[in-house]
Design an enzyme around this catalytic site. Structure first.
Site: not given
Ligand SMILES: *Cc1c(COP(=O)(O)O)cnc(C)c1O
Length: 396
Positions: A69-70, A150, A178, A198, A200, A236, A323
């Site tokens: 996500g970042s 989030n 989210q 993202s 995870h 890669t 974070c």
């Molecule tokens: C977790 C999150 C991110 C960051 O995602 P990562 O995959 O951990 O870098 C960005 N935005 C929101 C809203 C999130 O909840």
């Protein structure tokens, strides 16, 4: 142990793990290699791209794989900035309660001469399309508004914001980290030009994500190197994770309605239970929030102590964003919805997941009630409140 921090990360789905195994083991070729063994990896990569595109309602070539996500948020914003700069448009609109991956990128651009408007957030945790429409100027090159917050889980009117941006000819990016896998996403219907997700956060592996960019938007590379991802993201490919992400997203999207229904009932049970604690209040709109998100402020409580005592009772919870934990500043999200500093410090986020049970919810209500009562009895701040030396913020 009760895991109630699904907004921080989720357990991997068994289907995703099984889908990944061959790519961690026998299919280890590099998708860029020309021999058949490499091409087998390439086929799996493109199949995963197609499956993810189908879940989002877009074309495979509009999907770029990133590390999460970042990175997707960074790349989307840097792309819009580069395109804007060429046309002399250096104004960006966002909100005060975005994830730091967005806010910190915008701060960087501010130092490069961009003007940033951060829209204020209503007390219920929602920004309106009207606010966006009123903020758009001739020189606006991007609107970036998250799909769901989030920390407090509130859902933003992304389709309406998308319509406003499309009408005014401004790019619209949404951080849907989210939302993806939990709320319906269709980038065409919702008129979203760029979207971050993202894996995870929807039971996929960590360290892998997607940046959707509408056909015709030339992505700005933020990692230089090889020509992977059509030259827009060097390195890669993390093939096993990509395959796992596709499996997790398909599974989550197939179950979206069932999961939302079950989780909403559990969420509302937890909210009703915690509402019985005096001088407490739910953060964010009670209805327009993610099915699994519960976020409360308790007067006279220090969030970190609450988390430690809940940990002793076997509950994994959070005070806000993963974070910001570890920093003593109150959450920028709670400040954005107008919570005063002293109340914002006493926040608790419990985010339920597909594995959460009703018994666990009842145990959480009991544990939080006990811990809040215990901490208040020890706190001089609480004594001031209960003897009237300080005014209460919330009604009993
Ligand atoms: C977790 C999150 C991110 C960051 O995602 P990562 O995959 O951990 O870098 C960005 N935005 C929101 C809203 C999130 O909840």
């Amino acid at each position: 142990m009760i895991y109630a921090d699904n907004a921080a990360t989720t357990a991997m789905s068994k289907k995703a793990i099984h889908a990944m195994l061959p790519y961690l083991d026998e299919v280890y070729g590099n998708p860029s290699s020309l021999y058949a063994f490499g091409q087998k990896a390439k086929e799996a990569l493109e199949a995963a791209r197609g499956r993810i595109a189908a879940c989002l309602g877009c074309e495979a070539r509009e999907i770029t794989f990133t590390s999460g996500g970042s990175e997707s948020d960074n790349q989307a914003i840097m792309t819009a900035a580069a395109l804007g700069e060429k046309k002399g448009r250096k104004h960006i609109i966002s909100t005060a309660f975005e994830h730091h991956a967005v806010l910190h990128t915008l701060e960087k651009l501010k130092k490069r001469g961009f003007e940033i408007t951060l829209l204020p957030v209503h007390e219920n945790g929602i920004v309106t399309a009207k606010q966006v429409a009123e903020a758009i100027r001739e020189d606006t090159c991007l609107v970036t508004v998250m799909y769901a917050n989030n920390e407090i889980g509130t859902i933003q009117p992304v389709s309406e914001i998308g319509a406003v941006c499309r009408e005014k000819g401004v790019l619209f990016h949404s951080d849907a980290v989210q939302a993806a896998g939990h709320l319906p996403v269709n980038v065409n219907e919702q008129k979203i030009d760029m979207l971050s997700l993202s894996a995870h956060k929807f039971h996929g592996p960590k360290g892998i994500g997607v940046l959707y960019a509408k056909r015709g938007i030339l992505l700005e590379s933020i990692i230089s190197g090889g020509a992977q991802e059509r030259g827009k993201r060097a390195g890669t490919e993390n093939l096993a994770a990509i395959v796992g992400m596709a499996a997790a997203l398909e599974e989550a999207c197939a179950e979206i309605d069932n999961n939302a229904k079950r989780l909403t009932a559990l969420r509302d049970r937890l909210i009703a239970g915690l509402n019985k604690i005096p001088y407490s209040e739910l953060n964010g709109d009670a209805g327009k929030r993610l099915p699994g998100n519960v976020n409360f402020c308790f007067e006279g409580i220090e969030g970190e102590s609450l988390l430690l005592l809940l940990d002793d009772k076997g509950i994994c919870a959070s005070s806000g964003s993963a974070c910001t934990s570890g920093s003593l500043d109150p959450s920028h999200v709670l400040l954005a919805i107008g919570r005063p500093h002293e109340v914002a410090h006493g926040s608790l986020r419990l985010t339920l997941g597909e594995n959460t049970t009703e018994d666990e919810v009842d145990y959480m209500i009991q544990a939080v009630t006990e811990v809040v009562t215990y901490l208040r009895n020890m706190s001089p701040f609480w004594r001031d409140l209960s003897t009237g030396r300080r005014p209460h913020v919330f009604a009993e």
